[in-house]
Scaffold this active site. Structure first.
Site, PDB file in Angstrom:
ATOM      1  N   LYS A  88      -1.294  -1.340  -4.343  1.00  0.00           N
ATOM      2  CA  LYS A  88      -1.846   0.047  -4.191  1.00  0.00           C
ATOM      3  C   LYS A  88      -1.557   1.204  -4.502  1.00  0.00           C
ATOM      4  O   LYS A  88      -0.555   1.260  -3.115  1.00  0.00           O
ATOM      5  CB  LYS A  88      -2.459   0.026  -3.075  1.00  0.00           C
ATOM      6  CG  LYS A  88      -4.196   0.900  -2.933  1.00  0.00           C
ATOM      7  CD  LYS A  88      -4.528   0.827  -1.925  1.00  0.00           C
ATOM      8  CE  LYS A  88      -5.659   1.958  -1.453  1.00  0.00           C
ATOM      9  NZ  LYS A  88      -6.403   2.497  -1.016  1.00  0.00           N
ATOM     10  N   TYR A 126       1.300  -0.656   0.024  1.00  0.00           N
ATOM     11  CA  TYR A 126       0.105  -0.047   0.304  1.00  0.00           C
ATOM     12  C   TYR A 126       0.978   1.146  -0.013  1.00  0.00           C
ATOM     13  O   TYR A 126       1.332   1.721   1.413  1.00  0.00           O
ATOM     14  CB  TYR A 126      -0.628   0.062   1.189  1.00  0.00           C
ATOM     15  CG  TYR A 126      -1.480   1.057   1.387  1.00  0.00           C
ATOM     16  CD1 TYR A 126      -2.740   2.312  -0.103  1.00  0.00           C
ATOM     17  CD2 TYR A 126      -2.353   1.177   2.499  1.00  0.00           C
ATOM     18  CE1 TYR A 126      -3.168   2.698   0.388  1.00  0.00           C
ATOM     19  CE2 TYR A 126      -3.715   2.329   2.510  1.00  0.00           C
ATOM     20  CZ  TYR A 126      -3.870   3.212   1.745  1.00  0.00           C
ATOM     21  OH  TYR A 126      -4.598   3.581   1.856  1.00  0.00           O
TER      22      TYR A 126
END
Length: 289
Positions: A161, A133
């Site tokens: 992400k 992330y």
């Protein structure tokens, strides 16, 4: 693991406790109404970094129990406390989440070797797949293409992400790592990211606007950019209004208008301004949410 994932909103009561019945309804709304491909659980939109370990576990448990195997589930377990990240990762793995995700460690100026050790430790201890992330504007952690490559050497790191507006890095990443998953993290930039052949997107507004997000993504994949652009324009009109009123508070208020008690945010986040309720009612009607 591809498509449109809602970064799941979580309802809390005035004491900060999870409203379980409403959380189940929000999960069903995402599945049955927005028709998203998956849920990203305990991310920023779930106010994860304001919660205790026990509350995070309870959210993982409720969401899995409600969603079952209807959609794909990603468990965000990242924490400044590595022991907590591993504990949460093991718990989500036992619940059979499809993969883990973890925000880059923040606040302290960790060097890249420390960041790499953080990810590799979570993977080693949980024996699950990992989606990095990366959200530099909140964490202050900017990783280079070569540093991503050092992480991607680990086959259990399946992708990222990518919540950044660096489309040059996004394009370079897509070209160098065609086998890795790339999810866009900015809802308002879904179309330009989709042009670079991302595998999907993860966003907070998808909780209420998931169908449009799916249309944008599919049209971009089909090469229908003009049509996708028009829907992105509409989506960004909505996002602009939501941001003016307060991101998480407004999404929760949209659920209130739609008959789901989405509660309020964890302190120190402020509550939604009730004087703005009519503005949200107008949003729901105008954008057919």
């Amino acid at each position: 693991m591809k498509g449109i994932f809602s970064a799941l909103i979580v309802p809390f009561d005035e004491s900060g406790n999870i409203i379980e019945g409403s959380l189940r309804k929000i999960v069903r709304h995402n599945i049955d109404v927005c028709e998203v491909d998956g849920l990203y659980v305990n991310g920023s939109s779930g106010e994860n970094f304001l919660l205790s370990t026990d509350k995070k576990k309870k959210i993982f448990e409720i969401v899995k129990d409600e969603a079952k195997d209807d959609i794909q589930l990603i468990a965000q377990v990242g924490s400044l406390n590595l022991d907590e990240a591993i504990e949460l990762g093991k718990y989500a793995t036992e619940l059979k989440y499809d993969c883990l995700s973890a925000v880059t460690p923040f606040y302290y100026k960790f060097d890249f070797e420390e960041i790499k050790d953080y990810y590799f430790s979570i993977i080693r201890e949980t024996k699950n797949k990992m989606l990095i992330y990366s959200i530099p504007f909140l964490t202050g952690v900017n990783m280079s293409l070569d540093q991503f490559e050092e992480l991607f050497v680990n086959e259990d790191i399946i992708g990222v992400k990518f919540t950044a507006a660096d489309f040059f890095l996004l394009e370079r990443m897509r070209k160098r790592f065609p086998e890795k998953l790339i999810f866009s993290g900015f809802d308002e930039m879904l179309l330009p990211a989709a042009i670079y052949e991302i595998d999907g997107a993860i966003g907070s507004t998808f909780n209420v606007n998931g169908k449009r997000a799916k249309e944008i993504f599919q049209l971009a994949q089909d090469g229908k950019i003009i049509e996708a652009k028009e829907i992105q324009h509409t989506t960004n009109d909505l996002i602009e209004k939501i941001l003016e009123l307060g991101l998480y508070q407004t999404i929760k208020e949209i659920f209130h208008v739609k008959g789901i008690d989405a509660g309020q945010c964890q302190k120190p986040m402020k509550n939604f301004n009730p004087e703005k309720r009519t503005d949200v009612e107008a949003l729901v009607k105008h954008f057919n949410l």
